[in-house]
Design an enzyme around this catalytic site. Structure first.
Site, PDB file in Angstrom:
ATOM      1  N   SER A   1       0.857  -1.192   0.000  1.00  0.00           N
ATOM      2  CA  SER A   1       0.000   0.000   0.000  1.00  0.00           C
ATOM      3  C   SER A   1       0.884   1.229   0.000  1.00  0.00           C
ATOM      4  O   SER A   1       2.028   1.199   0.476  1.00  0.00           O
ATOM      5  CB  SER A   1      -0.891   0.012   1.248  1.00  0.00           C
ATOM      6  OG  SER A   1      -1.542   1.262   1.395  1.00  0.00           O
TER       7      SER A   1
ATOM      8  N   TYR B   1      -1.995  -1.310  10.142  1.00  0.00           N
ATOM      9  CA  TYR B   1      -2.077  -1.561   8.706  1.00  0.00           C
ATOM     10  C   TYR B   1      -0.858  -0.985   7.993  1.00  0.00           C
ATOM     11  O   TYR B   1      -0.208  -1.659   7.186  1.00  0.00           O
ATOM     12  CB  TYR B   1      -3.366  -0.967   8.139  1.00  0.00           C
ATOM     13  CG  TYR B   1      -3.540  -1.239   6.666  1.00  0.00           C
ATOM     14  CD1 TYR B   1      -3.943  -2.493   6.220  1.00  0.00           C
ATOM     15  CD2 TYR B   1      -3.281  -0.252   5.719  1.00  0.00           C
ATOM     16  CE1 TYR B   1      -4.094  -2.758   4.870  1.00  0.00           C
ATOM     17  CE2 TYR B   1      -3.431  -0.515   4.363  1.00  0.00           C
ATOM     18  CZ  TYR B   1      -3.839  -1.764   3.951  1.00  0.00           C
ATOM     19  OH  TYR B   1      -3.970  -2.035   2.605  1.00  0.00           O
TER      20      TYR B   1
END
Length: 268
Positions: free
Chosen positions: A147, A159
């Site tokens: 990401s 995350y």
């Protein structure tokens, strides 16, 4: 002894294993690889959706697809997938992953562990299982879906940290695998039109439209970067610019920039 690239029964086509292919980037990657001539091994929890996808690619793209139902948070299920990878595949897409809404300090520890088991442990174990037969065959490709927040720390602390691990692992492996014929890539998209945010309970309706990317554009960018041997793939000019600028800034400024762009209700 493992076969360097185990084929599906009755075929001689190369094989790609894709995790999380029932929607989003994983499904777009599976369809694109099928169109490029790969047979598929499809890995996810939802067997009904896996079976539907397998039937669809077989009907419309002429490829064979093996369904392997597995919850990659579960160690025993991960072992079944790694066992298949040790038989050999030509292409691995580590796409399965989860995000979370809310704050780190109020999250359930079990939920945080599950997130790391899927986003980190599964990627590490599946990559480790796939590499020896690829190196033996002197060919192979691994795409680890990370990401943009692995490059620019986000508000979703666990995350972002999990995706930073994926990026650093992939970069390290690129050096280790130089000259072996095996390619690795960390794919670092920003906001993509998928089910990801809805499943995580993350509100993103206020985000500007120019920040959104389509899954086909993300996969096409990844494949172009693979052909150019780019280890880090950042799809979209807006995200290339953002991550390039952020990389020149001190970490403290990066954090403030990220908090201003991706507030508590819109995270990646």
């Amino acid at each position: 002894m493992t076969h360097p690239a185990a084929r599906l029964p009755g075929t001689a086509r190369p094989v790609a294993l894709v995790t999380g292919p029932t929607s989003g980037i994983g499904q777009a990657y599976a369809r694109r690889l099928a169109a490029l001539g790969y047979d598929l091994v499809l890995v996810a929890r939802d067997e009904q959706r896996l079976t539907a996808l397998a039937a669809d690619v077989e009907l419309h793209l002429g490829t064979r697809a093996q369904v392997l139902r597995a919850d990659l948070i579960d160690a025993a299920d991960r072992d079944r997938v790694t066992a298949r990878l040790t038989e050999g595949v030509d292409f691995l897409v580590n796409n399965a992953g989860i995000g979370s809404a809310g704050q780190f300090r109020s999250a359930e520890p079990a939920a945080l562990r599950a997130q790391l088991d899927l986003n980190v442990t599964a990627v590490m174990e599946l990559t480790r299982a796939a590499l020896p037969p690829m190196v033996t065959a002197a060919r192979g490709t691994i795409v680890n879906v990370a990401s943009a927040t692995g490059l620019v720390p986000g508000r979703a602390a666990t995350y972002s940290a999990s995706k930073a691990y994926v990026i650093f692992l992939t970069e390290g492996l690129a050096g280790e695998l130089a000259g072996t014929g095996v390619r690795v890539q960390a794919l670092c998209p920003g906001f993509v039109h998928t089910e990801f945010h809805r499943r995580a309970g993350i509100e993103v309706s206020s985000l500007p439209k120019p920040l959104w990317l389509g899954v086909d554009r993300v996969v096409a960018g990844s494949l172009r970067d693979l052909e150019k041997n780019r280890v880090i793939s950042v799809p979209g000019m807006q995200y290339k610019a953002l991550t390039a600028v952020a990389g020149l800034l001190p970490r403290s400024v990066q954090g403030r920039l990220n908090r201003g762009m991706f507030n508590a209700s819109g995270r990646i």
